[in-house]
Design an enzyme around this catalytic site. Structure first.
Site, mmCIF file in Angstrom:
data_model
loop_
_atom_site.group_PDB
_atom_site.id
_atom_site.type_symbol
_atom_site.label_atom_id
_atom_site.label_comp_id
_atom_site.label_asym_id
_atom_site.label_seq_id
_atom_site.Cartn_x
_atom_site.Cartn_y
_atom_site.Cartn_z
ATOM 1 N N GLU A 133 0.827 -1.201 0.000
ATOM 2 C CA GLU A 133 0.000 0.000 0.000
ATOM 3 C C GLU A 133 0.860 1.249 0.000
ATOM 4 O O GLU A 133 1.841 1.327 0.741
ATOM 5 C CB GLU A 133 -0.920 0.021 1.229
ATOM 6 C CG GLU A 133 -1.956 -1.083 1.211
ATOM 7 C CD GLU A 133 -2.981 -0.940 2.343
ATOM 8 O OE1 GLU A 133 -4.028 -1.591 2.248
ATOM 9 O OE2 GLU A 133 -2.721 -0.169 3.299
ATOM 10 N N GLU A 179 2.126 0.182 4.039
ATOM 11 C CA GLU A 179 2.282 -1.131 4.684
ATOM 12 C C GLU A 179 2.100 -2.225 3.650
ATOM 13 O O GLU A 179 1.694 -1.960 2.515
ATOM 14 C CB GLU A 179 1.273 -1.304 5.828
ATOM 15 C CG GLU A 179 -0.174 -1.207 5.394
ATOM 16 C CD GLU A 179 -1.133 -1.447 6.567
ATOM 17 O OE1 GLU A 179 -0.772 -2.184 7.486
ATOM 18 O OE2 GLU A 179 -2.241 -0.905 6.537
ATOM 19 N N ARG A 218 -1.935 -10.931 2.596
ATOM 20 C CA ARG A 218 -3.127 -11.765 2.412
ATOM 21 C C ARG A 218 -3.757 -11.425 1.072
ATOM 22 O O ARG A 218 -3.329 -10.500 0.385
ATOM 23 C CB ARG A 218 -4.156 -11.443 3.505
ATOM 24 C CG ARG A 218 -4.536 -9.972 3.487
ATOM 25 C CD ARG A 218 -5.828 -9.664 4.194
ATOM 26 N NE ARG A 218 -6.282 -8.335 3.821
ATOM 27 C CZ ARG A 218 -6.084 -7.231 4.565
ATOM 28 N NH1 ARG A 218 -5.447 -7.313 5.706
ATOM 29 N NH2 ARG A 218 -6.539 -6.065 4.143
#
Lengths: 660, 534
Positions: free
Chosen positions: A274, A287, A291
């Site tokens: 991100e 970050e 997942r």
């Protein structure tokens, strides 16, 4: 890999199972008590009850999930998103138990789980990061020194926090001290940890993230970006790919940065890097999400890849296929998250029975939903009803397609953010790509979230509802069923039905006779109106030569009406007010369902207008119920920890002295 | 097995059709004016005053009592039309559905002289009670009346006592009676709620006492106010005359509906069949069939084709006594035997055919529908000698003693003994409805005037006096005119000789509601007729 256990629920569990089925892999669902009859449980080949209700009693129980895998002989676990995804302890437990976790290594999860450590690792790898200082009580000047030459404004946030709690924007040096103190105490109260981060605050940023994929053979690629700038309460509600803010050069630059970040931790499987993108196109690492993301379908739409399939291939130890390495962007995809919530009441979650849940499937539209007609929307889990994704050759086409599908959906039960999403997707600023994380501050929910149905449309919907109820009563009567509806040989007045919408009432008068339909709404007669068709569920009304179909769905005294004009929920006002139905004067009702967190008064207490009497916790938020007027508490119907439904009477305040 | 479908040969472009339709529409407009007058009650001033007192009008009370969207057949809406009294006879009543129960719903109209009872009100009330008794219909009754119209007490007092008798007899027969008292119900009226199974009084409004404050003061010297003598709260808490105390009018209506819902009411007649076919021909065309000129016969099969289910009709004895059509059909799923005049005249054959058919319907427990367009039994030497009186008597015997429900619909002429044989008012049909063009009299106005003239002429001849042709002409005109006026549907309906004038297009609906009401009671034929003279 023969059998995969999905340690998740709802739409993502179904979505993972779908790929498993396509790959010939058996599926195992685990479920909590409220989810016993959920779609994802029914669709799994096998299912194991975890027991419990709240996540920590069910989906977060590492031991129970691993035991379920062992008991069913599942050789892998897919964690989906949320719950045990990104839980290093769980990843380690899987490894210990000899069950393959479809995702990155426990080490990678742990490394990225710590924001400070993650930043350091990627910064070392040459990825731009915003300078961030951990504040644990050092002098303010030292703090400012640490932030080097970063100008104001600054952002203060709680290290342990999330959801905006403890967050402060400081625009001038003089405000810094007070803001730090306030943030510290709020963080300490909310999380038991007063550690803060201080970092530069970026105005009008965009949230851009890159999908990355690594295999066990050292290949790491990115699958382009997603823009998720539009958020409510720091949660994404619209996600799209590609971003309008990126050109090819910036895309390449950011993509390479994302790959470098992944390489720095030898990332395996699907992940997301991100970034924050400033209006002048500088980007900073935020970050890594270790997942599969909620919004992965937009990437799937533009690349034509199945990310879950790739996750399984990688987990099997296979190298990333060529089509992944050569992926290109095709068209534009937009996803919206349809939530059971009320945008007009601060996005308060809405629960209850989902009486009807129909989103029309159309070409270029993908619906990821975990619910079906009759399901209960419980307060225990995330209130997302579905993700709806439209893929089109252009962004505008995708947006318009998505808006149309959402507008035509029949969502009967809890309040949803549908109308807000539709208005947003049709908004000129959205269509021109003017998206940033403050979109909903520029265009507040009071404006974007209001009903798609205008007042005239609402009245027609009420008329359709009254006529459908009429048809239902005639069809179900035991006597004189075949005699014309409401027949009179000496007609004196119209049949009357009154509905309530929020605080407004709508009165519908109608008569059906050989002249056709006579219709009056709120006392005004409707000219040039004809009733073409009328059943308990479908009403076709013609107005000035233009006919329209209204679909009517009655659930007790609630009537849901959908048409191409929009949707509405009407409450049928009983013909005769029943004395028992009327709330005692001065009743305080629960504004939303939840658990009583605090009761600050006792029966007999005198209260002033505005005094907070009761605090309700719902969906992790605290809602205060205050006294509307001064008076004396004459009844108290709740105590801490009791569960209340929306509209339940909590307490009664009287302006008289209580009887003793 | 489905019945034969009637094949229509109606010519919508014929002059007769057009004339009939035009004439009927004009008559309906007249009828609608009367209905509007009935709805207007005591007029704007009194209606406004009533509303200002926070009270509902009788029709508003009834509409609220009725189940939403259920039909309501108002009976005798133009009672007292053309008399010195207000059209409607200061009351509203009819058959409707309350809480799923078909019943008689009625209300005083307090805007018309305080809802006081005049001779027509009484007749209408008694007719309503008779319909309840004959058809086993529960009664719910919105009471607010100032009692008898005192200047006319001589026409009301003695016969009016029957109301209380009828009420308690309904109760004795197991037919529930519910009184909702919205206002005054004093003196004799006080027995209204008292004779009912259930009484609901509206707080602060109901006033029920035998004697009011002035009368009590006169009689015993006691000082007492309205509330002490007959207030709703007093009756609910002290005297026990009120079973329930309603907080307002809406509450009274709600309670009335609740009582009805709790009756556990079951109709005793067989239910209608569920698959009901609408007629295949348009009922609108009945306007062109209704004879404007009663001298022109109507093909009654065309009428039936627009009334009965699926336009299906199995004829009985189609080739015998062809001036009377008999046969089997159903209306709104209720089986019915139909006797309908085809050419107006009843001959011996028709009378015998009718007698046999009535007996068969009694064997089969099937209701009978009489469709009248009858000018009488045939006269003349040949017919007298063939025994027309004997055969007419057979038919009247059968009609009189038959016990299945009878419903009569007058669509044209109803003259002479034909009115009796075809189940006229005196033969107690459960219901009798009239088309606006229908006429009822001992004979046609011209015939009656002509007969009178012939008698006068014979008298003059016998006396050897010269016959004054001019005077005779004037007398004939006068008589003809008077008889014409007195034979009109409105004249008869005003006098309660029918249960209402209906729009021909509503015939099927009205008959369906009436048949359904008849089926509230047991439908059982007889084998016990008078001696048939052979």
């Amino acid at each position: 890999m023969e059998k995969i256990l999905i340690a998740n629920r709802g739409e993502i569990a179904r979505r993972i199972m779908r790929t498993c089925r396509e790959m010939g892999i058996s599926t195992v669902a685990v479920f909590s008590e409220p989810d016993r009859n959920a779609l994802f449980v029914r669709e799994a080949d096998q299912a194991v009850a975890l027991g419990g209700t709240a996540p920590n009693e069910s989906y977060l129980r590492i031991d129970a999930v691993i035991e379920a895998a062992q008991r069913t002989g599942a050789d892998a676990i897919h964690p989906g998103y949320g719950f045990l995804a990104e839980n290093a302890e769980f990843a380690a437990a899987c490894r210990d138990a000899g069950v393959k976790l479809i995702g990155p290594s426990p080490e990678a999860i742990a490394a990225m789980g710590s924001k400070i450590e993650a930043k350091k690792i990627v910064s070392d790898a040459g990825v731009p990061v915003l300078p961030s200082v951990v504040y644990t009580g050092q002098p303010l000047d030292a703090l400012l020194d640490e932030l080097a030459d970063q100008p104001f404004p600054l952002l203060i946030k709680a290290s342990a926090g999330g959801g905006g709690r403890g967050m402060r924007i400081v625009r001038e040096k003089s405000e810094l001290s007070a803001a730090i103190q306030a943030a510290q105490s709020e963080a300490a109260g909310a999380f038991g940890d007063d550690t803060l981060f201080v970092e530069p605050y970026v105005e009008s940023p965009r949230h851009i993230e890159f999908q990355i994929f690594g295999d066990e053979h050292g290949n790491i690629v990115h699958l382009f970006e997603r823009e998720c700038s539009i958020q409510r309460r720091h949660q994404k509600i619209v996600e799209e790919a590609p971003s309008t803010a990126l050109n090819d050069a910036l895309r390449a630059e950011m993509g390479q940065a994302a790959v470098r970040a992944a390489e720095a931790i030898r990332y395996v499987n699907a992940g997301t890097v991100e970034f924050l993108l400033t209006p002048d196109r500088r980007f900073y690492f935020l970050e890594v999400n270790t997942r599969l993301q909620v919004e992965h379908p937009v990437t799937e739409c533009i690349t034509g890849l199945d990310l879950v399939r790739l996750q399984i291939l990688v987990a099997r130890g296979e190298p990333l296929p060529d089509d992944v390495r050569n992926a290109t962007i095709g068209g534009h995809a937009i996803e919206v998250r349809l939530y059971a919530e009320n945008p007009l009441q601060g996005f308060a979650p809405s629960t209850g029975t989902l009486h009807r849940f129909r989103i029309p499937g159309e070409s270029g539209v993908r619906i990821e939903a975990g619910f079906t007609d009759g399901d209960e929307i419980s307060p225990y889990y995330d209130s997302m009803l579905a993700k709806v994704i439209a893929h089109g050759p252009t962004r505008e086409e995708a947006a318009r397609r998505l808006a149309r599908v959402l507008a035509a959906a029949q969502l009967h039960g809890p309040t949803t953010n549908r109308d807000l999403l539709v208005r947003l997707l049709r908004h000129p600023d959205f269509l021109s790509g003017e998206t940033d994380t403050h979109f909903l501050e520029r265009f507040p929910p009071e404006q974007l979230g209001r009903s798609l149905l205008d007042d005239a449309g609402l009245k027609l919907h009420a008329a359709a509802a009254a006529l459908a109820q009429q048809a239902r009563r005639r069809a179900t009567t035991n006597v004189l069923r075949h005699v014309p509806s409401g027949w009179r040989n000496n007609p004196s007045r119209l049949q009357q039905t009154t509905f309530q919408v929020d605080d407004e009432t709508i009165e519908v008068g109608y008569r059906l006779d050989r002249e056709g339909l006579t219709l009056e709404i709120d006392g005004l007669s409707s000219e040039n109106v004809r009733l073409l068709q009328c059943t308990p569920t479908e009403v076709e009304l013609e107005l000035d030569g233009i006919s329209r179909l209204y679909e009517v769905h009655e659930v007790d005294d609630t009537v849901y009406v959908d048409s191409s004009l929009g949707s509405c929920v009407l409450k049928t006002v009983p013909r005769f007010p029943s004395p028992e139905d009327e709330l005692a004067k001065g009743s305080l009702v629960a504004p939303l369902p939840g658990v009583i967190n605090e009761v600050r008064v006792e029966v007999g207490h005198a209260v002033q207008a505005g005094d907070v009497l009761i605090v309700i916790e719902s969906m992790k938020m605290l809602h205060e119920v205050a006294a509307p007027d001064a008076g004396v508490v004459t009844a108290l119907h709740v105590e801490p920890a009791s569960h209340v439904e929306a509209g339940a009477v909590l307490a009664v305040i009287s302006d008289e002295e209580p009887e003793t | 097995m489905k019945r034969q479908r009637i094949r229509s040969n109606l010519d919508r472009n014929s002059d007769i059709y057009k004339t009939n339709r035009e004439s009927l529409l004009a008559q309906l407009e007249e009828l609608n004016k009367l209905l509007a007058a009935a709805r207007a009650g005591g007029g704007e001033k009194y209606v406004t005053r009533h509303h200002q007192r926070g009270k509902l009008l009788p029709r508003e009370r009834i509409e609220l009592l009725l189940d939403q969207d259920a039909p309501f057949l108002e009976l005798s809406p133009v009672a007292a039309a053309g008399t010195e009294y207000q059209v409607g006879a200061s009351g509203v009543g009819g058959i409707g559905v309350v809480a799923g129960v078909e019943c008689m719903v009625s209300a005083n109209d307090p805007t018309v002289r305080g809802g006081s009872i005049n001779p027509y009100t009484l007749k209408k009330t008694l007719r309503g009670l008779e319909i309840c008794r004959k058809n086993r219909l529960p009664l719910i009754f919105c009471v607010e009346s100032g009692g008898a119209d005192l200047p006319r007490q001589s026409e009301i007092f003695v016969p009016g006592g029957a109301v209380f008798k009828e009420l308690t007899q309904l109760s004795a027969m197991g037919i529930p009676t519910i009184a909702l008292v919205f206002g005054n119900s004093t003196a004799g009226g006080a027995y209204n709620p008292a004779m009912c199974d259930y009484a609901v009084f509206v707080k602060g409004r109901a006033k029920v006492f035998l004697g009011g404050p002035p009368l009590v003061k006169m009689a015993t010297g006691e000082d007492a106010n309205d509330e002490e003598l007959g207030g709703a709260e007093m009756h609910a808490r002290i005297s026990g005359l009120a079973d329930e105390l309603a907080v307002d009018e809406y509450d009274a209506i709600r309670i009335g509906r609740k009582i009805m819902a709790n009756l556990n009411w079951k109709k005793l007649g067989p239910p209608p069949s569920d698959d009901v076919e609408e007629p295949v021909y348009d009922p609108e065309e009945l306007l062109g069939l209704a004879p404007a000129d009663l001298k022109i016969p109507v093909d009654v099969r065309e009428v039936l084709a627009r009334i009965v289910d699926g336009s299906r009709f199995d004829e009985f004895k189609p080739n015998y006594g062809t001036s009377l059509v008999t046969g089997w059909a159903s209306i709104h799923g209720f089986p019915v035997g139909i006797l309908a005049n085809q050419q107006g005249i009843l001959f011996s054959e028709e009378s015998q055919k009718a007698t046999q058919f009535i007996q068969l319907a009694n064997r089969n427990d099937v209701s009978l529908l009489f469709i009248q367009n009858v000018t009488g039994y045939m006269v003349g030497k040949k017919y007298e000698q063939q025994g027309i009186i004997k055969h007419g008597a057979m038919m009247i015997n059968a009609v009189s003693n038959s016990t299945v429900p009878h419903i009569t619909l007058q669509i044209g002429a109803s003259y002479g003994a034909g009115n009796y044989g075809m189940c006229g008012r005196a033969y107690d049909p459960r219901f009798l409805f009239t088309w606006p063009n229908a006429k009822t009299a001992v004979m046609g106005p011209q015939q009656l005037a002509g007969v009178l003239s012939l008698v006068q002429r014979a008298k003059a001849e016998a006396a050897g006096k010269p016959f004054d042709e001019e005077a005779d002409k004037a007398t004939r005109m006068f008589v003809e005119n008077q008889i014409e006026q007195e034979s009109l549907a409105v004249f008869n309906s005003a006098r309660l000789y029918d249960d209402g004038i209906i729009d021909p297009r509503d015939s099927r609906t009205v008959l369906g509601i009436a048949l359904s009401a008849c089926h509230s009671a047991e439908v059982r034929g007889t084998r016990n007729f008078g001696v048939f003279r052979m």
